[in-house]
Design an enzyme around this catalytic site. Sequence first.
Site, short mmCIF file in Angstrom:
data_model
loop_
_atom_site.label_atom_id
_atom_site.label_comp_id
_atom_site.label_asym_id
_atom_site.label_seq_id
_atom_site.Cartn_x
_atom_site.Cartn_y
_atom_site.Cartn_z
CG ASN A 1 78.13 -9.92 71.84
OD1 ASN A 1 78.34 -9.37 72.93
ND2 ASN A 1 77.03 -10.61 71.60
CD1 TRP A 2 84.88 -9.26 73.47
CD2 TRP A 2 85.57 -8.03 75.21
NE1 TRP A 2 86.20 -8.95 73.27
CE2 TRP A 2 86.65 -8.20 74.31
CE3 TRP A 2 85.77 -7.29 76.37
CZ2 TRP A 2 87.91 -7.66 74.56
CZ3 TRP A 2 87.03 -6.74 76.60
CH2 TRP A 2 88.08 -6.93 75.72
CE LYS A 3 77.69 -14.15 72.77
NZ LYS A 3 77.11 -15.42 72.45
CG HIS B 1 72.46 -11.59 71.36
ND1 HIS B 1 72.34 -12.85 71.91
CD2 HIS B 1 73.59 -11.60 70.62
CE1 HIS B 1 73.38 -13.57 71.52
NE2 HIS B 1 74.15 -12.84 70.74
CD GLU C 1 74.04 -15.13 74.30
OE1 GLU C 1 74.51 -14.03 74.61
OE2 GLU C 1 74.69 -16.02 73.72
CD GLU D 1 74.43 -13.49 66.64
OE1 GLU D 1 75.66 -13.58 66.64
OE2 GLU D 1 73.80 -13.21 67.67
N GLY E 1 77.56 -20.41 70.20
CA GLY E 1 78.35 -21.04 71.27
C GLY E 1 78.40 -22.56 71.20
CB SER F 1 79.98 -21.53 66.13
OG SER F 1 79.28 -21.94 67.28
N GLY G 1 81.26 -13.90 68.92
CA GLY G 1 81.19 -14.00 70.38
C GLY G 1 82.50 -14.52 70.94
N GLY G 2 82.52 -15.80 71.31
CA GLY G 2 83.67 -16.41 71.98
C GLY G 2 85.03 -16.06 71.40
P1 13P Z 1 79.63 -17.28 69.44
O1 13P Z 1 80.54 -16.71 68.38
O2 13P Z 1 80.31 -17.49 70.75
O3 13P Z 1 78.91 -18.50 68.94
O4 13P Z 1 78.51 -16.19 69.73
C1 13P Z 1 77.83 -15.63 68.67
C2 13P Z 1 77.03 -14.51 69.19
O5 13P Z 1 76.07 -14.70 69.91
C3 13P Z 1 77.44 -13.16 68.82
O6 13P Z 1 76.47 -12.22 69.13
#
Ligand code: 13P
Length: 250
Positions: A11-13, A99, A101, A168, A174, A211, A232-233
């Site tokens: 997930n590149w956000k 999600h 976010e 999640e 993050g 994470s 994510g990251g």
């Molecule tokens: P991180 O891996 O950056 O914590 O993000 C997780 C996430 O929100 C994936 O959808």
Amino acid sequence: MTNKLKYFIANWKMYGDLKSIKSLNKVIKFAKSFKNTSFKMVYCPPFTLMHPLSIKLKKTKISLGAQNCHTSSEYGAFTGSVNAKMIKNLGAKFVILGHSENRIAGETDNIIKKKILSAVKENLIVIFCIGETNLQKRQKKTFQVLRKQILSCLKGIKKNTKIIVAYEPVWSIGTGNIPKNSDIDKNINFIKKILKKNINFKNPKVLYGGSVSSKNIRIIDKVKSIDGYLIGGASQNEKKLIDIVKKTYN
Ligand code: 13P
């Protein structure tokens, strides 16, 4: 070495530009040559990169997904929105919905349910995100929260709908903080139990997200109930992403 199918969803956000597409070269090469075939990799870039990625990922082992979609799968006057039909049209197979976010930005269970139904109508595989906040965890409300999120968004959905749940914990996203393995296992087993009992899913798949990194993957992957990862990251760095897959398998 495990032969259980595992998902690795990147997930590149709201990250990435045209230059970032180059970073896929190594991952595509890796996916082609990797001996263990029991893994499924999916890239979910921002909408601006979906078309170039759809071209790049054609004839590779990696699938394409979107990070969101509109509640309506029909075309319409919705400025700034993208629907499931458009996503499907690009050759994408997956869409991330619910999600945290987006929940924080105002997305309700009711909106998420409508989005899920529109995605399912277009035959997209939904990656449905759920998870508790830090406060809810401290108040020991995790099961209650997970149960409500599942029932509000999935109740009444057809038995064999293609939905993968991503657990999640909001406090883990993050932050570098990850739950204890025993907690991940307990929560994933609870989610699977609800999906079987209340939603009639026969063989529910549940991913872990929050994470995940090349440093902690060996520890997290000891949890046998996990069916893959939503990353994510770390997914924006090709070396780290490849490392995560490799370390899962040996
Ligand atoms: P991180 O891996 O950056 O914590 O993000 C997780 C996430 O929100 C994936 O959808």
